[in-house]
Design a protein around this motif. Structure first.
Motif, PDB file in Angstrom:
ATOM      1  N   ILE A  33      -2.204 -15.846  43.483  1.00  0.00           N
ATOM      2  CA  ILE A  33      -2.070 -14.708  42.570  1.00  0.00           C
ATOM      3  C   ILE A  33      -0.825 -13.924  42.953  1.00  0.00           C
ATOM      4  O   ILE A  33      -0.566 -13.683  44.128  1.00  0.00           O
ATOM      5  CB  ILE A  33      -3.314 -13.794  42.625  1.00  0.00           C
ATOM      6  CG1 ILE A  33      -4.516 -14.520  42.022  1.00  0.00           C
ATOM      7  CG2 ILE A  33      -3.059 -12.473  41.907  1.00  0.00           C
ATOM      8  CD1 ILE A  33      -5.808 -13.736  42.093  1.00  0.00           C
ATOM      9  N   LYS A  34      -0.076 -13.548  41.943  1.00  0.00           N
ATOM     10  CA  LYS A  34       1.107 -12.719  42.142  1.00  0.00           C
ATOM     11  C   LYS A  34       0.710 -11.275  41.844  1.00  0.00           C
ATOM     12  O   LYS A  34       0.325 -10.961  40.717  1.00  0.00           O
ATOM     13  CB  LYS A  34       2.221 -13.170  41.201  1.00  0.00           C
ATOM     14  CG  LYS A  34       3.505 -12.408  41.368  1.00  0.00           C
ATOM     15  CD  LYS A  34       4.498 -12.852  40.324  1.00  0.00           C
ATOM     16  CE  LYS A  34       5.631 -13.564  41.002  1.00  0.00           C
ATOM     17  NZ  LYS A  34       6.672 -13.967  40.051  1.00  0.00           N
ATOM     18  N   LEU A  35       0.786 -10.421  42.845  1.00  0.00           N
ATOM     19  CA  LEU A  35       0.449  -9.004  42.673  1.00  0.00           C
ATOM     20  C   LEU A  35       1.735  -8.203  42.796  1.00  0.00           C
ATOM     21  O   LEU A  35       2.406  -8.230  43.833  1.00  0.00           O
ATOM     22  CB  LEU A  35      -0.560  -8.568  43.742  1.00  0.00           C
ATOM     23  CG  LEU A  35      -1.063  -7.134  43.653  1.00  0.00           C
ATOM     24  CD1 LEU A  35      -1.914  -6.945  42.393  1.00  0.00           C
ATOM     25  CD2 LEU A  35      -1.872  -6.771  44.883  1.00  0.00           C
ATOM     26  N   HIS A  36       2.103  -7.546  41.732  1.00  0.00           N
ATOM     27  CA  HIS A  36       3.321  -6.749  41.725  1.00  0.00           C
ATOM     28  C   HIS A  36       3.094  -5.437  42.473  1.00  0.00           C
ATOM     29  O   HIS A  36       1.984  -4.917  42.509  1.00  0.00           O
ATOM     30  CB  HIS A  36       3.759  -6.473  40.290  1.00  0.00           C
ATOM     31  CG  HIS A  36       4.058  -7.726  39.534  1.00  0.00           C
ATOM     32  ND1 HIS A  36       5.250  -8.412  39.658  1.00  0.00           N
ATOM     33  CD2 HIS A  36       3.304  -8.439  38.666  1.00  0.00           C
ATOM     34  CE1 HIS A  36       5.224  -9.479  38.893  1.00  0.00           C
ATOM     35  NE2 HIS A  36       4.047  -9.531  38.285  1.00  0.00           N
ATOM     36  N   LEU A  37       4.162  -4.908  43.050  1.00  0.00           N
ATOM     37  CA  LEU A  37       4.064  -3.662  43.813  1.00  0.00           C
ATOM     38  C   LEU A  37       3.495  -2.527  42.961  1.00  0.00           C
ATOM     39  O   LEU A  37       2.667  -1.750  43.442  1.00  0.00           O
ATOM     40  CB  LEU A  37       5.428  -3.282  44.385  1.00  0.00           C
ATOM     41  CG  LEU A  37       5.448  -2.046  45.285  1.00  0.00           C
ATOM     42  CD1 LEU A  37       4.510  -2.213  46.476  1.00  0.00           C
ATOM     43  CD2 LEU A  37       6.870  -1.764  45.750  1.00  0.00           C
ATOM     44  N   LYS A  38       3.900  -2.445  41.700  1.00  0.00           N
ATOM     45  CA  LYS A  38       3.361  -1.393  40.811  1.00  0.00           C
ATOM     46  C   LYS A  38       1.841  -1.527  40.660  1.00  0.00           C
ATOM     47  O   LYS A  38       1.130  -0.532  40.607  1.00  0.00           O
ATOM     48  CB  LYS A  38       4.011  -1.456  39.431  1.00  0.00           C
ATOM     49  CG  LYS A  38       5.351  -0.796  39.339  1.00  0.00           C
ATOM     50  CD  LYS A  38       5.875  -0.931  37.931  1.00  0.00           C
ATOM     51  CE  LYS A  38       6.073   0.455  37.370  1.00  0.00           C
ATOM     52  NZ  LYS A  38       6.698   0.434  36.046  1.00  0.00           N
ATOM     53  N   GLU A  39       1.355  -2.757  40.579  1.00  0.00           N
ATOM     54  CA  GLU A  39      -0.089  -2.990  40.475  1.00  0.00           C
ATOM     55  C   GLU A  39      -0.780  -2.573  41.762  1.00  0.00           C
ATOM     56  O   GLU A  39      -1.819  -1.905  41.729  1.00  0.00           O
ATOM     57  CB  GLU A  39      -0.366  -4.472  40.172  1.00  0.00           C
ATOM     58  CG  GLU A  39       0.150  -4.911  38.821  1.00  0.00           C
ATOM     59  CD  GLU A  39       0.165  -6.416  38.637  1.00  0.00           C
ATOM     60  OE1 GLU A  39       0.234  -6.836  37.467  1.00  0.00           O
ATOM     61  OE2 GLU A  39       0.115  -7.167  39.632  1.00  0.00           O
ATOM     62  N   TRP A  40      -0.202  -2.957  42.900  1.00  0.00           N
ATOM     63  CA  TRP A  40      -0.752  -2.573  44.203  1.00  0.00           C
ATOM     64  C   TRP A  40      -0.832  -1.059  44.314  1.00  0.00           C
ATOM     65  O   TRP A  40      -1.849  -0.500  44.719  1.00  0.00           O
ATOM     66  CB  TRP A  40       0.112  -3.165  45.312  1.00  0.00           C
ATOM     67  CG  TRP A  40      -0.218  -2.707  46.689  1.00  0.00           C
ATOM     68  CD1 TRP A  40       0.450  -1.771  47.435  1.00  0.00           C
ATOM     69  CD2 TRP A  40      -1.301  -3.163  47.525  1.00  0.00           C
ATOM     70  NE1 TRP A  40      -0.143  -1.625  48.656  1.00  0.00           N
ATOM     71  CE2 TRP A  40      -1.218  -2.468  48.737  1.00  0.00           C
ATOM     72  CE3 TRP A  40      -2.322  -4.083  47.352  1.00  0.00           C
ATOM     73  CZ2 TRP A  40      -2.128  -2.669  49.780  1.00  0.00           C
ATOM     74  CZ3 TRP A  40      -3.225  -4.292  48.381  1.00  0.00           C
ATOM     75  CH2 TRP A  40      -3.121  -3.586  49.575  1.00  0.00           C
ATOM     76  N   ALA A  81      -4.515 -10.862  36.251  1.00  0.00           N
ATOM     77  CA  ALA A  81      -3.476 -10.995  37.286  1.00  0.00           C
ATOM     78  C   ALA A  81      -2.610 -12.214  36.996  1.00  0.00           C
ATOM     79  O   ALA A  81      -3.089 -13.225  36.479  1.00  0.00           O
ATOM     80  CB  ALA A  81      -4.128 -11.130  38.659  1.00  0.00           C
ATOM     81  N   ALA A  82      -1.343 -12.109  37.345  1.00  0.00           N
ATOM     82  CA  ALA A  82      -0.409 -13.224  37.152  1.00  0.00           C
ATOM     83  C   ALA A  82      -0.693 -14.298  38.207  1.00  0.00           C
ATOM     84  O   ALA A  82      -0.959 -13.995  39.364  1.00  0.00           O
ATOM     85  CB  ALA A  82       1.023 -12.742  37.279  1.00  0.00           C
ATOM     86  N   GLN A  83      -0.641 -15.539  37.781  1.00  0.00           N
ATOM     87  CA  GLN A  83      -0.827 -16.667  38.681  1.00  0.00           C
ATOM     88  C   GLN A  83       0.539 -17.107  39.210  1.00  0.00           C
ATOM     89  O   GLN A  83       1.548 -17.027  38.500  1.00  0.00           O
ATOM     90  CB  GLN A  83      -1.486 -17.835  37.956  1.00  0.00           C
ATOM     91  CG  GLN A  83      -2.866 -17.504  37.406  1.00  0.00           C
ATOM     92  CD  GLN A  83      -3.849 -17.170  38.498  1.00  0.00           C
ATOM     93  OE1 GLN A  83      -4.057 -17.934  39.422  1.00  0.00           O
ATOM     94  NE2 GLN A  83      -4.485 -16.008  38.397  1.00  0.00           N
ATOM     95  N   VAL A  84       0.567 -17.569  40.441  1.00  0.00           N
ATOM     96  CA  VAL A  84       1.802 -18.080  41.035  1.00  0.00           C
ATOM     97  C   VAL A  84       2.128 -19.411  40.377  1.00  0.00           C
ATOM     98  O   VAL A  84       1.270 -20.277  40.239  1.00  0.00           O
ATOM     99  CB  VAL A  84       1.626 -18.262  42.566  1.00  0.00           C
ATOM    100  CG1 VAL A  84       2.846 -18.952  43.151  1.00  0.00           C
ATOM    101  CG2 VAL A  84       1.375 -16.926  43.229  1.00  0.00           C
ATOM    102  N   ASP A  85       3.373 -19.555  39.954  1.00  0.00           N
ATOM    103  CA  ASP A  85       3.833 -20.801  39.331  1.00  0.00           C
ATOM    104  C   ASP A  85       4.255 -21.746  40.432  1.00  0.00           C
ATOM    105  O   ASP A  85       5.259 -21.527  41.102  1.00  0.00           O
ATOM    106  CB  ASP A  85       4.981 -20.516  38.378  1.00  0.00           C
ATOM    107  CG  ASP A  85       5.474 -21.756  37.664  1.00  0.00           C
ATOM    108  OD1 ASP A  85       4.781 -22.795  37.709  1.00  0.00           O
ATOM    109  OD2 ASP A  85       6.552 -21.672  37.046  1.00  0.00           O
ATOM    110  N   ARG A  86       3.493 -22.807  40.648  1.00  0.00           N
ATOM    111  CA  ARG A  86       3.760 -23.774  41.729  1.00  0.00           C
ATOM    112  C   ARG A  86       4.534 -24.995  41.244  1.00  0.00           C
ATOM    113  O   ARG A  86       4.582 -25.995  41.914  1.00  0.00           O
ATOM    114  CB  ARG A  86       2.450 -24.232  42.365  1.00  0.00           C
ATOM    115  CG  ARG A  86       1.671 -23.141  43.013  1.00  0.00           C
ATOM    116  CD  ARG A  86       2.256 -22.827  44.331  1.00  0.00           C
ATOM    117  NE  ARG A  86       1.425 -21.806  44.990  1.00  0.00           N
ATOM    118  CZ  ARG A  86       1.742 -21.226  46.095  1.00  0.00           C
ATOM    119  NH1 ARG A  86       2.856 -21.537  46.707  1.00  0.00           N
ATOM    120  NH2 ARG A  86       0.958 -20.325  46.633  1.00  0.00           N
TER     121      ARG A  86
END
Length: 87
Positions: A33-40, A81-86
């Motif tokens: 999961i990609k968690l952006h600083l603004k979301e955190w 939440a955004a998923q990490v693109d692998r």
């Protein structure tokens, strides 16, 4: 719970949980999961601390952690939440 050794090894911003701590970034990598600083930063301090404290090692832990992060991001942004693109 923040342990004393953690305080010694982390920058001030991470101690205050203003930035995403390394341990949480590692857990987010594990659940992809990609968690952006603004979301955190939109999370409450208690929610941030919970993401620090939750285990994320076994299969069930990973599933629970991902569900927790997804629920929190959905609450603060209205989107999953955004998923990490692998790829």
């Amino acid at each position: 719970m923040i342990h004393d050794w953690w305080l010694v090894t982390q920058p001030d911003e991470e101690q205050s949980l203003e930035l995403i701590p390394r341990a949480v970034r590692d857990k987010l990598d594990r659940v992809q999961i990609k968690l952006h600083l603004k979301e955190w930063q939109a999370l409450t301090l208690a929610e941030r601390q919970r993401l620090c404290d939750l285990p994320c090692s076994g299969t069930e832990d990973v599933r629970r952690y991902a569900a927790e992060v997804n629920g929190l991001v959905q609450r603060v942004t209205g989107k999953p939440a955004a998923q990490v693109d692998r790829s």
